[in-house]
Design a protein around this motif. Structure first.
Motif, PDB file in Angstrom:
ATOM      1  N   VAL A 153       0.899  -1.057   0.018  1.00 33.87           N
ATOM      2  CA  VAL A 153       0.147  -0.033  -0.022  1.00 33.87           C
ATOM      3  C   VAL A 153       0.800   1.248  -0.135  1.00 33.87           C
ATOM      4  O   VAL A 153       1.729   1.303   0.652  1.00 33.87           O
ATOM      5  N   LEU A 154       0.693   2.425  -0.902  1.00 33.43           N
ATOM      6  CA  LEU A 154       1.183   3.588  -0.876  1.00 33.43           C
ATOM      7  C   LEU A 154       0.333   4.450  -0.328  1.00 33.43           C
ATOM      8  O   LEU A 154      -0.822   4.610  -0.739  1.00 33.43           O
ATOM      9  N   ASP A 155       0.654   5.420   0.351  1.00 37.58           N
ATOM     10  CA  ASP A 155      -0.062   6.417   1.188  1.00 37.58           C
ATOM     11  C   ASP A 155       0.638   7.661   0.539  1.00 37.58           C
ATOM     12  O   ASP A 155       1.870   8.146   0.869  1.00 37.58           O
ATOM     13  N   LEU A 156      -0.070   8.400  -0.332  1.00 37.31           N
ATOM     14  CA  LEU A 156       0.149   9.851  -0.778  1.00 37.31           C
ATOM     15  C   LEU A 156       0.041  11.235   0.216  1.00 37.31           C
ATOM     16  O   LEU A 156      -1.250  11.266   0.567  1.00 37.31           O
ATOM     17  N   GLY A 157       1.165  11.874   0.470  1.00 37.96           N
ATOM     18  CA  GLY A 157       0.687  12.794   1.296  1.00 37.96           C
ATOM     19  C   GLY A 157       0.723  12.044   2.819  1.00 37.96           C
ATOM     20  O   GLY A 157      -0.539  12.425   3.464  1.00 37.96           O
ATOM     21  N   THR A 158       1.463  11.294   3.322  1.00 35.84           N
ATOM     22  CA  THR A 158       1.266  10.606   4.389  1.00 35.84           C
ATOM     23  C   THR A 158       1.126  11.350   5.572  1.00 35.84           C
ATOM     24  O   THR A 158       0.699  10.555   6.658  1.00 35.84           O
ATOM     25  N   GLY A 159       1.695  12.480   5.780  1.00 40.72           N
ATOM     26  CA  GLY A 159       1.570  13.193   7.103  1.00 40.72           C
ATOM     27  C   GLY A 159       2.461  12.519   8.233  1.00 40.72           C
ATOM     28  O   GLY A 159       3.540  12.149   8.066  1.00 40.72           O
ATOM     29  N   GLY A 217       4.873   5.352   2.775  1.00 39.78           N
ATOM     30  CA  GLY A 217       4.341   6.618   3.095  1.00 39.78           C
ATOM     31  C   GLY A 217       5.026   7.779   2.219  1.00 39.78           C
ATOM     32  O   GLY A 217       6.444   7.799   2.444  1.00 39.78           O
ATOM     33  N   LEU A 218       4.615   8.467   1.198  1.00 37.15           N
ATOM     34  CA  LEU A 218       5.289   9.504   0.605  1.00 37.15           C
ATOM     35  C   LEU A 218       4.777  11.061   1.068  1.00 37.15           C
ATOM     36  O   LEU A 218       3.666  11.069   1.147  1.00 37.15           O
ATOM     37  N   ASP A 219       5.686  11.701   1.265  1.00 32.60           N
ATOM     38  CA  ASP A 219       5.416  13.140   1.711  1.00 32.60           C
ATOM     39  C   ASP A 219       6.370  14.031   1.015  1.00 32.60           C
ATOM     40  O   ASP A 219       7.705  13.738   0.879  1.00 32.60           O
ATOM     41  N   GLY A 220       6.005  15.389   0.648  1.00 35.57           N
ATOM     42  CA  GLY A 220       6.992  16.127   0.244  1.00 35.57           C
ATOM     43  C   GLY A 220       7.577  16.948   1.157  1.00 35.57           C
ATOM     44  O   GLY A 220       8.814  17.548   0.790  1.00 35.57           O
ATOM     45  N   MET A 245       7.873  16.034   8.070  1.00 34.51           N
ATOM     46  CA  MET A 245       6.771  15.164   8.024  1.00 34.51           C
ATOM     47  C   MET A 245       7.183  13.519   7.847  1.00 34.51           C
ATOM     48  O   MET A 245       6.753  12.813   8.741  1.00 34.51           O
ATOM     49  N   ALA A 246       8.152  13.282   6.994  1.00 32.95           N
ATOM     50  CA  ALA A 246       8.428  11.810   6.838  1.00 32.95           C
ATOM     51  C   ALA A 246       9.257  11.519   7.974  1.00 32.95           C
ATOM     52  O   ALA A 246       9.080  10.510   8.577  1.00 32.95           O
ATOM     53  N   ARG A 247      10.131  12.401   8.571  1.00 33.91           N
ATOM     54  CA  ARG A 247      11.064  12.240   9.711  1.00 33.91           C
ATOM     55  C   ARG A 247      10.057  11.753  11.086  1.00 33.91           C
ATOM     56  O   ARG A 247      10.429  10.937  11.592  1.00 33.91           O
ATOM     57  N   VAL A 297       9.226   7.727   2.235  1.00 37.86           N
ATOM     58  CA  VAL A 297      10.132   8.569   1.533  1.00 37.86           C
ATOM     59  C   VAL A 297       9.720   9.981   1.221  1.00 37.86           C
ATOM     60  O   VAL A 297       8.569  10.188   1.311  1.00 37.86           O
ATOM     61  N   VAL A 298      10.707  10.970   0.859  1.00 38.37           N
ATOM     62  CA  VAL A 298      10.317  12.104   0.559  1.00 38.37           C
ATOM     63  C   VAL A 298      10.369  12.462  -0.957  1.00 38.37           C
ATOM     64  O   VAL A 298      11.201  11.862  -1.725  1.00 38.37           O
ATOM     65  N   GLY A 299       9.231  12.760  -1.418  1.00 37.91           N
ATOM     66  CA  GLY A 299       9.144  12.670  -2.876  1.00 37.91           C
ATOM     67  C   GLY A 299       7.936  13.408  -3.443  1.00 37.91           C
ATOM     68  O   GLY A 299       7.114  14.245  -2.785  1.00 37.91           O
TER      69      GLY A 299
END
Length: 228
Positions: A42-48, A67-70, A74-76, A93-95
């Motif tokens: 599962v991929l979560d976009l904008g995971t917060g 979990g991907l976040d820009g 947030m990712a940390r 991941v940051v992306g």
């Protein structure tokens, strides 16, 4: 201000947890609808804060979660919260939403909770989601900032980054243009937020009780489900 800078500041202030608490009222219903089977990716976009993936790990026994976040902060934070929860099958991941770092047909399901409208190019994001999803995989896209929810329109004035405000029909059209069949679309009401009695209105945020009821009980969160 960039999306990264805006949400790094939110993470530093602890507002990631605040978002989690507010969105959980409807998010848990979205997550319960996902046809996730044990072992799925599962991929979560904008995971917060990463809460959707932790919930899916707890309830659906996912095999792997990304979990991907820009926003790096947030990712940390999400990594730390997830480490504390003991989930070693979830990574962050940051992306960018428009350039997902995953192979074609590599993801079983994608979820995005109250984050899609921050995409700089929502059509490109949907094409990327369609690319990485395996045939039969789903996208569950939940937003409370959308055209029919008139009470959300002023939110753009309170944030320094551009947001996309589509109506329900635009979501359906964009999904189809990206190659995602629209399985369902409906509104999930927030039935948990406390709405005071009429005698206590107006409040600092609401002129009338009717408006508050409409915002949370009628409009709630718009959920559009696409299938690859």
């Amino acid at each position: 201000m960039s999306v990264s800078d805006e949400f790094d500041a939110w993470a530093a202030d602890g507002r990631d947890k605040g978002m989690e608490e507010r969105h959980w009222h409807t998010a848990k219903h979205v997550l319960s609808r996902m046809p996730v089977e044990a072992g799925d990716t599962v991929l979560d976009l904008g995971t917060g804060s990463g809460y959707p993936l932790r919930a899916l790990a707890d309830t659906k026994d996912i095999g792997r979660g990304y979990g991907l976040d820009g926003a790096p902060e947030m990712a940390r934070n999400a990594r730390e919260y997830t480490r504390e929860a003991g989930h070693d099958n979830i990574g962050f991941v940051v992306g960018e939403f428009g350039s997902l770092p995953f192979e074609e047909n590599s993801i079983d399901h994608v979820v995005t909770m109250e984050a899609f409208y921050y995409s700089s190019d929502p059509h490109e994001t949907l094409r990327e989601v369609a690319r990485v999803l395996r045939p039969g995989g789903t996208l569950h896209c939940a937003v409370n900032y959308y055209e029919e929810n008139v009470h959300s329109h002023e939110w753009q004035e309170n944030i320094a980054i551009d947001m996309t405000r589509w109506d329900a029909g635009e979501y359906r059209s964009a999904f189809r243009e990206a190659g995602l069949a629209v399985a369902t679309q409906d509104n999930i009401a927030d039935g948990e937020i406390e709405i005071p009695p009429a005698a206590r209105f107006p409040t600092d945020d609401w002129e009338s009780r009717e408006a508050m009821v409409e915002r949370y009980r009628t409009y709630g969160t718009l959920l559009t489900v696409g299938v690859a």
